[in-house]
Motif scaffolding. Structure first.
Motif, PDB file in Angstrom:
ATOM      1  N   PRO A  79       2.081   4.393   1.359  1.00 58.72           N
ATOM      2  CA  PRO A  79       1.905   4.948   2.707  1.00 58.72           C
ATOM      3  C   PRO A  79       1.270   6.339   2.704  1.00 58.72           C
ATOM      4  O   PRO A  79       0.624   6.722   3.678  1.00 58.72           O
TER       5      PRO A  79
ATOM      6  N   PRO B 160       0.833  -1.200   0.000  1.00 56.91           N
ATOM      7  CA  PRO B 160       0.000   0.000   0.000  1.00 56.91           C
ATOM      8  C   PRO B 160       0.869   1.252   0.000  1.00 56.91           C
ATOM      9  O   PRO B 160       1.920   1.282   0.641  1.00 56.91           O
TER      10      PRO B 160
ATOM     11  N   GLN C  66      -2.463   6.199   3.183  1.00 53.84           N
ATOM     12  CA  GLN C  66      -3.013   5.499   4.353  1.00 53.84           C
ATOM     13  C   GLN C  66      -3.438   6.466   5.447  1.00 53.84           C
ATOM     14  O   GLN C  66      -2.952   6.429   6.580  1.00 53.84           O
TER      15      GLN C  66
ATOM     16  N   HIS D 131      -5.951   6.563   7.208  1.00 56.13           N
ATOM     17  CA  HIS D 131      -6.556   5.956   8.400  1.00 56.13           C
ATOM     18  C   HIS D 131      -5.519   5.719   9.506  1.00 56.13           C
ATOM     19  O   HIS D 131      -5.886   5.459  10.646  1.00 56.13           O
TER      20      HIS D 131
END
Ligand code: ZN
Length: 163
Positions: free
Chosen positions: A136, A134, A139, A141
């Motif tokens: 970063p 993913p 991200q 969340h």
């Protein structure tokens, strides 16, 4: 006296909307305590993630620094805050648009001295470094979930178990 001209970054053909922002805060050995204090007050005021603290220069950065991602909603509040609180440290703020070269060159905002980053454009045929994990910077969340300390590095590979 010679005047040194910094090479001008290329103007990107296309600039995507940022998914988040990064800020890099540079310090030398004499400024390390200031950087540690700023690291604390930063996290009292902002939710951050994608954190790296480097006590020495690396291939890209000419000085020790720490960096982190910020929610794009916090951009204005962060810039106003760091303008008042940077205590003489040199600070880079840049969007994460997916073009790491443009983000750190043409789209970079500097407070204090503009440092020379040894960043090179990724060749069009080079593999995407985030292809198998993913990204970063997306991200969001993770914002504010961890309290980061000097020396932490979310990019460092976990130690390999021996046998
Ligand atoms: Zn960055």
């Amino acid at each position: 006296m010679t005047i040194q001209t910094l090479s001008r970054p290329e103007i990107p053909e296309r600039i995507n909307a940022p998914v988040s922002y990064h800020s890099h805060i540079y310090f030398n050995a004499a400024q390390r305590t200031i950087a540690e204090q700023l690291n604390e007050s930063l996290q009292d005021n902002f939710k951050i993630w994608d954190y790296r603290w480097l006590d020495a220069p690396n291939q890209l950065h000419p000085s020790a620094m720490f960096r982190f991602a910020l929610l794009k909603e916090d951009f204005q509040r962060y810039v106003e805050w760091i303008l008042k609180n940077r205590q003489g440290l040199n600070v880079l703020v840049h969007p994460n648009t997916g073009d790491g070269y443009a983000d750190h060159t043409y789209l970079a905002i500097w407070l204090g001295d503009k440092l020379h980053l040894n960043i090179k454009k990724r060749p069009a045929d080079a593999p995407n470094p985030y292809a198998d994990r993913p990204n970063p910077m997306f991200q969001t969340h993770l914002a504010g979930l961890v309290r980061y300390r000097p020396g932490d590095d979310t990019l460092a590979q976990p130690a390999q178990p021996k046998d």
